[in-house]
Scaffold this active site. Structure first.
Site, mmCIF file in Angstrom:
data_model
loop_
_atom_site.group_PDB
_atom_site.id
_atom_site.type_symbol
_atom_site.label_atom_id
_atom_site.label_comp_id
_atom_site.label_asym_id
_atom_site.label_seq_id
_atom_site.Cartn_x
_atom_site.Cartn_y
_atom_site.Cartn_z
ATOM 1 N N ASP A 50 55.446 -52.818 10.383
ATOM 2 C CA ASP A 50 56.338 -52.709 11.531
ATOM 3 C C ASP A 50 55.767 -51.686 12.504
ATOM 4 O O ASP A 50 55.123 -50.716 12.107
ATOM 5 C CB ASP A 50 57.729 -52.259 11.055
ATOM 6 C CG ASP A 50 58.779 -52.273 12.158
ATOM 7 O OD1 ASP A 50 58.590 -52.991 13.162
ATOM 8 O OD2 ASP A 50 59.800 -51.574 12.009
ATOM 9 N N TYR A 109 61.326 -52.373 15.986
ATOM 10 C CA TYR A 109 61.946 -53.663 15.670
ATOM 11 C C TYR A 109 60.943 -54.798 15.718
ATOM 12 O O TYR A 109 61.235 -55.879 16.209
ATOM 13 C CB TYR A 109 63.131 -53.949 16.598
ATOM 14 C CG TYR A 109 64.111 -52.801 16.739
ATOM 15 C CD1 TYR A 109 64.410 -51.983 15.646
ATOM 16 C CD2 TYR A 109 64.743 -52.531 17.944
ATOM 17 C CE1 TYR A 109 65.299 -50.928 15.762
ATOM 18 C CE2 TYR A 109 65.642 -51.478 18.062
ATOM 19 C CZ TYR A 109 65.918 -50.685 16.976
ATOM 20 O OH TYR A 109 66.810 -49.635 17.096
ATOM 21 N N HIS A 110 59.750 -54.554 15.153
ATOM 22 C CA HIS A 110 58.699 -55.573 15.128
ATOM 23 C C HIS A 110 58.177 -55.808 13.714
ATOM 24 O O HIS A 110 56.970 -55.805 13.485
ATOM 25 C CB HIS A 110 57.525 -55.152 16.026
ATOM 26 C CG HIS A 110 57.882 -54.965 17.460
ATOM 27 N ND1 HIS A 110 57.100 -54.218 18.322
ATOM 28 C CD2 HIS A 110 58.908 -55.424 18.193
ATOM 29 C CE1 HIS A 110 57.645 -54.223 19.527
ATOM 30 N NE2 HIS A 110 58.751 -54.947 19.470
ATOM 31 N N PRO A 111 59.034 -56.035 12.720
ATOM 32 C CA PRO A 111 58.502 -56.306 11.386
ATOM 33 C C PRO A 111 57.774 -57.647 11.359
ATOM 34 O O PRO A 111 58.112 -58.581 12.085
ATOM 35 C CB PRO A 111 59.757 -56.334 10.509
ATOM 36 C CG PRO A 111 60.852 -56.741 11.443
ATOM 37 C CD PRO A 111 60.499 -56.112 12.764
ATOM 38 N N GLU A 153 49.777 -56.829 12.758
ATOM 39 C CA GLU A 153 50.571 -56.632 13.970
ATOM 40 C C GLU A 153 49.727 -56.837 15.218
ATOM 41 O O GLU A 153 48.648 -56.258 15.341
ATOM 42 C CB GLU A 153 51.119 -55.198 14.018
ATOM 43 C CG GLU A 153 52.207 -54.903 13.015
ATOM 44 C CD GLU A 153 53.594 -55.134 13.575
ATOM 45 O OE1 GLU A 153 53.722 -55.797 14.616
ATOM 46 O OE2 GLU A 153 54.558 -54.632 12.956
#
Length: 562
Positions: free
Chosen positions: A295, A469-471, A508
């Site tokens: 994340d 909020y980027h898992p 990511e």
């Protein structure tokens, strides 16, 4: 009860809505979408500026919390995920950032064959309708409307871009185009003043098709296997009614980086020891399910503002009512923006080949959840290392669908991530210290001028860092033993079953995740249908000067020293 479809899509989120639209384009194909959430008609979802309300409530948000995070002194961190049609695209910050070209080349290097940037760019374009029309990088006629909000009318946005240039970095006209690196505008998913979620862009236009069935408030309990083939799904409606839907074609899981591995595990697909411990029969031992979770995380670096021009002056009830009324009547004004209208992407170290730090600039001093605004005027920079090395997991506790799984991101587990935050703070201070901010810059509110040493910075980050909020990554795409899906997004060792959402990202991207998730689903829809893939793009990728030589990307070129 039993129903039969060609495709069953589990989850009507950023990816599931795209799949529902594209797969149902063929009138001969019967498609079912199962979504646990309900309608998105709330004003708080549709009004862009109200983003903190659905994001922090429970009606539209799964409200996941991590386990106590060892790297954060045992703090638990909120991990919001959308529980509504549109999924997280209906409750997120509306930021549209694709990522650097090298992020997708990295995916291919990690085993995701065919997912290099040249192959992904045409699907970014197919998805998008950019406010200024199409070119070699942007799309002009796709379902997803993107724009630049209020085009940086507040002078603080431009001050941030100018300060980045004065600090020695380049500016970029379009971080989603030729050159991501540098300082410039940020883009958002808004159309005619309304949040343009995938529900609005993809799902609703397709719901009049007779071959598309969307069932809301449906909790999918498990994927049904016949041997090593997925043949349907069992779901539950209110009152405990259980229904089996059969799939003559495929089951497509698009439940997100928490929901997708949790559903696979409940269905008997995952690490054998974990499933046995939770009381689930092992139908397919797949050790990578739920692992590799990662994340983005960030800190809020805040300053007082000497001029009364910030959004802190709009926090009163009367101001909010006037902003809301203007939106209801005209879909204009402050309400049509997420207020992240400028930002930047830079490299934190001279050795890096593409950016690893992202800045979101906000002309207000507050929290992302809308709480604790500054008593007075202020502005802030949200920043963190965008290529985290720490890895965590999603692990079921029991076979019960309504029981949330154990989630551990393992924030700050790696020294590289801790050093990344130190660099973020020091580099931000250098940028805000530039002449462009002289007329605006007051005292440093957070962390405060006394936080200087590595130990002081580390302690502040542990206490205040939050998720961006980027898992992603918990059903990783690849070819090794820990990969969950292959490059066609098929679950390894199981026929008729794919995972299509950000859980399959090997790593990511250096950006917010909604845009690449939509791109992934666009490309996946062609793969699922067996259609010829769009031709690879030959658009050039902007490369900043000083790669491998200096940390700065503009002139004058300087090495970073502290």
């Amino acid at each position: 009860m039993t129903e039969t479809y060609d495709y069953i899509i589990i989850g009507a989120g950023s990816a599931g809505c795209v799949l529902a639209n594209r797969l149902s384009e063929d009138p001969a194909t019967k498609v079912l979408v199962l979504e646990y959430g309900g309608s998105d008609k709330s004003i708080f979802i549709q009004m862009p500026t109200a983003l903190s309300i659905p994001m922090n409530g429970t009606k539209y948000n799964w409200k996941y919390m991590t386990l106590p995070e060892p790297g954060l002194g045992g703090r638990q961190v909120h991990c919001p995920r959308g529980k509504v049609i549109g999924g997280s695209s209906s409750i997120n910050g509306l930021v549209y950032m694709r990522g650097h070209a090298s992020d997708f080349d990295e995916w291919e290097a990690l085993g995701a064959r065919g997912w290099r940037y040249a192959n992904c760019l045409p699907y970014f374009q197919r998805a998008e309708s950019w406010q200024d029309g199409g070119d070699a990088y942007r799309g002009a006629s796709g379902p997803l409307a993107t724009n630049a909000g209020n085009k940086m009318k507040n002078p603080l946005y431009k001050a941030f871009v100018d300060a980045g240039h004065e600090a020695g970095y380049i500016t970029t006209e379009d971080p989603n185009g030729h050159m991501q690196e540098g300082f410039g505008p940020m883009h958002m998913t808004v159309k005619d003043g309304v949040r343009w979620s995938t529900a609005n862009a993809y799902l609703k236009p397709a719901m009049s098709r007779p071959n598309l069935t969307v069932i809301t408030h449906a909790m999918t309990r498990r994927v049904i296997l016949d041997g090593k083939r997925a043949v349907g799904a069992e779901y539950e409606l209110g009152g405990g009614q259980r229904i089996v839907a059969k799939a003559t074609g495929e089951v497509l899981i698009s439940s997100g980086p928490i929901g997708s591995p949790h559903l696979l595990q409940r269905s008997g697909i995952g690490p054998a020891a974990l499933l046995q411990k939770a009381g689930v029969a092992v139908l397919h031992d797949l050790p990578g399910v739920g692992e590799n979770l990662q994340d983005h995380s960030e800190v809020y670096i805040q300053y007082a503002c000497k001029e009364p021009i910030t959004l802190n002056g709009k926090m009163g009830l009367l101001s909010k009512a006037m902003i809301g009324a203007e939106w209801l009547l005209f879909k204009k004004g402050l309400s049509v923006s997420n207020h992240f209208e400028s930002g930047g992407f830079i490299r934190s170290d001279a050795s890096l080949q593409w950016p690893d730090i992202q800045f979101h600039f906000l002309p207000a001093a507050m929290r992302y959840d809308g709480k604790k605004p500054l008593d007075g005027h202020g502005f802030m920079v949200l920043t963190g290392p965008n290529k985290p090395k720490s890895r965590g997991y999603v692990r079921l506790r029991s076979p019960e669908a309504h029981e949330q799984p154990d989630i551990l991101i393992n924030y700050l587990d790696r020294e590289e991530d801790r050093e990344g935050f130190r660099r973020c703070l020091r580099l931000t201070r250098e940028i805000i210290a530039q002449p462009a901010f002289d007329r605006f810059r007051g005292e440093e509110i957070a962390p405060g001028k006394d936080v200087r040493s590595n130990d002081e910075i580390d302690a502040w980050v542990r206490e205040t860092m939050e998720s961006t909020y980027h898992p992603c990554g918990s059903c990783r795409m690849g070819e090794d033993a820990m990969a969950v899906v292959d490059s066609d997004l098929k679950v390894r060792g199981v026929e008729g079953l794919r995972v299509i959402d950000s859980s399959v990202f090997p790593a990511e991207p250096n950006a917010n995740l909604n845009a690449p998730t939509i791109m992934l689903a666009e490309r996946a829809s062609d793969i699922v249908r067996g259609k010829p893939l769009l031709a690879a793009s030959n658009a050039a990728v902007g490369i900043a000067s000083g790669i491998g030589v200096t940390q700065r990307s503009g002139t004058p070129l300087r090495t970073l020293q502290h």
